[in-house]
Design a protein around this motif. Structure first.
Motif, PDB file in Angstrom:
ATOM      1  N   PHE A  59       0.830  -1.199   0.000  1.00 14.08           N
ATOM      2  CA  PHE A  59       0.000   0.000   0.000  1.00 14.08           C
ATOM      3  C   PHE A  59       0.869   1.254   0.000  1.00 14.08           C
ATOM      4  O   PHE A  59       0.682   2.170  -0.813  1.00 14.08           O
ATOM      5  N   LEU A 189     -12.661   8.100  -4.236  1.00 22.49           N
ATOM      6  CA  LEU A 189     -12.031   7.122  -3.344  1.00 22.49           C
ATOM      7  C   LEU A 189     -13.035   6.626  -2.313  1.00 22.49           C
ATOM      8  O   LEU A 189     -13.117   5.421  -2.028  1.00 22.49           O
ATOM      9  N   THR A 192     -15.494   4.250  -3.930  1.00 24.37           N
ATOM     10  CA  THR A 192     -14.871   2.962  -4.251  1.00 24.37           C
ATOM     11  C   THR A 192     -14.740   2.083  -3.014  1.00 24.37           C
ATOM     12  O   THR A 192     -15.150   0.913  -3.007  1.00 24.37           O
ATOM     13  N   ILE A 193     -14.170   2.638  -1.945  1.00 26.68           N
ATOM     14  CA  ILE A 193     -13.912   1.839  -0.744  1.00 26.68           C
ATOM     15  C   ILE A 193     -15.212   1.467  -0.039  1.00 26.68           C
ATOM     16  O   ILE A 193     -15.418   0.311   0.349  1.00 26.68           O
ATOM     17  N   SER A 258     -18.046  -1.249  -7.461  1.00 22.93           N
ATOM     18  CA  SER A 258     -17.096  -1.731  -6.462  1.00 22.93           C
ATOM     19  C   SER A 258     -17.682  -2.895  -5.664  1.00 22.93           C
ATOM     20  O   SER A 258     -16.992  -3.887  -5.388  1.00 22.93           O
ATOM     21  N   TRP A 278      -8.966  -5.526  -2.912  1.00 20.29           N
ATOM     22  CA  TRP A 278      -8.090  -4.454  -2.427  1.00 20.29           C
ATOM     23  C   TRP A 278      -6.965  -4.190  -3.420  1.00 20.29           C
ATOM     24  O   TRP A 278      -6.622  -3.045  -3.715  1.00 20.29           O
ATOM     25  N   VAL A 282      -7.712  -0.594  -4.829  1.00 25.48           N
ATOM     26  CA  VAL A 282      -6.999   0.339  -3.950  1.00 25.48           C
ATOM     27  C   VAL A 282      -5.515   0.414  -4.282  1.00 25.48           C
ATOM     28  O   VAL A 282      -4.970   1.506  -4.483  1.00 25.48           O
ATOM     29  N   ASN A 286      -6.663   3.175  -7.464  1.00 25.50           N
ATOM     30  CA  ASN A 286      -6.670   4.553  -6.962  1.00 25.50           C
ATOM     31  C   ASN A 286      -5.396   5.340  -7.299  1.00 25.50           C
ATOM     32  O   ASN A 286      -5.486   6.493  -7.717  1.00 25.50           O
TER      33      ASN A 286
END
Length: 367
Positions: A59, A189, A192-193, A258, A278, A282, A286
């Motif tokens: 990440f 963001l 999406t999450i 998503s 993820w 992510v 992202n």
């Protein structure tokens, strides 16, 4: 006595058979311990520890790789071609090419109107035109704040070095509540999450839902969640003035997409579905979306694939809806719809593998 000692076996010298028996016994004990460990609650917990540790590094690495050192790689620029007096423009362009390490991609246009139209279409990031004895550079912060800042600063330096007067104008500025142009990235963001977190919560806390019911509730939280995001950012904080119906629709489509992506991975990978979700949305999606750093400044791979992933499509659609509403493109919507359709087909095809659902009601038999 000497012969008797010679015939006695050496206690430290073991036969091949005994060595093999010992190794076999040790291997059996090891496999038995491993089998017991795999069946214990400590195995998934250990796997989670390893995944979280690796995920933390990935990440941080993915976002640092994308954002820490934005470097120009391919910046399209429109140049209005004139029939006379182009020497200052040529000197200025040569200086810009050198300063930007040959990353400026020049596209000639016969007049300013067509060049400006290309800027509104977000095909180019700047328009260069002869202005008296110098050059006028039009940039659009709304098309990419980082690119506009880089072009403006570089143009000023090149103008001093080459002796060409340069006038920089921001013809498409950002809204006052979003001076750095990050609000669009943040709301995309969030959509999406929260979109796949909602699907996770449905799987955990509403596991008896059937597949069709699960999709219906995803539609419900996508619509309501997108409405909440838009209201808070627009009416609550005043950070952005949104074209409300369109922005609401984009956010809802993003959340629903998503959630479907997680549902697809859920039927394919079971309880480990969060890992590919993820990773796709992510770790990869992202940073490559162009929301925080415009795509011409991203590493080439990220800049290429970002627009084909749901976060990048969401940022592009939302960005155009807010700042270039008369020039909206179908491409980001097609990307989101394609991800929706593929995820829905996979989820529905293998819905019997979903860990939730209710058993069918038994039909009473007549005597």
């Amino acid at each position: 006595m000497a012969d008797d000692r010679a015939q006695r076996p050496d206690p430290e010298r073991r036969s091949p058979r005994s060595v093999w028996t010992s190794l076999t016994s040790a291997w059996t004990s090891l496999t038995s311990a491993w089998t017991s460990f795999k069946r214990s609650p400590y195995f998934p917990a250990t796997v989670i520890v390893l995944i979280i540790s690796a995920g933390a590094g990935l990440f941080a690495g993915s976002y640092t790789y994308a954002f820490a050192n934005p470097t120009p790689r391919n910046i399209p620029a429109a140049v209005v071609v004139t029939e006379h007096g182009d020497a200052p423009m040529k000197r200025f362009l040569a200086g810009m090419e050198q300063a930007l390490n040959a990353s400026l991609r020049v596209h000639p246009y016969p007049n300013y109107a067509k060049a400006r139209w290309s800027l509104e279409e977000q095909r180019v990031f700047t328009v260069l035109e002869r202005h008296g004895r110098g050059v006028q550079m039009d940039v659009a912060s709304a098309a990419g704040a980082t690119v506009a800042q880089l072009l403006g600063q570089t143009a000023a330096k090149v103008g001093r070095v080459t002796g060409v007067p340069v006038t920089v104008r921001d013809v498409k500025p950002l809204q006052p509540g979003d001076p750095r142009g990050l609000a669009v990235f943040y709301i995309s963001l969030a959509a999406t999450i929260i979109g796949f977190l909602g699907a996770i919560q449905l799987s955990v806390n509403a596991s008896t839902l059937n597949p069709a019911e699960r999709v219906a509730f995803m539609v419900a939280y996508a619509l309501l969640g997108a409405f909440t995001i838009a209201v808070i950012v627009d009416e609550g904080l005043g950070a952005l003035t949104l074209p409300f119906p369109e922005s609401w629709g984009i956010l809802a489509l993003t959340m629903f997409t998503s959630g479907l992506v997680f549902s697809m991975f859920n039927v394919l990978f079971g309880r480990w579905a969060l890992i590919p979700t993820w990773g796709l949305l992510v770790l990869l999606g992202n940073p490559s979306s162009g929301g925080a750093v415009s795509w011409p400044l991203l590493p080439s791979l990220l800049g290429t694939i970002g627009r084909w992933l749901p976060p990048g499509a969401s940022v592009n659609a939302q960005h155009t809806a807010i700042y270039f509403h008369a020039h909206q493109h179908a491409f980001p919507f097609l990307v989101l719809v394609c991800w929706c359709l593929v995820s829905a087909v996979v989820f529905w095809t293998w819905r019997h593998r979903h860990p939730g659902g209710r058993p069918p009601k038994a039909t009473p038999t007549r005597c």
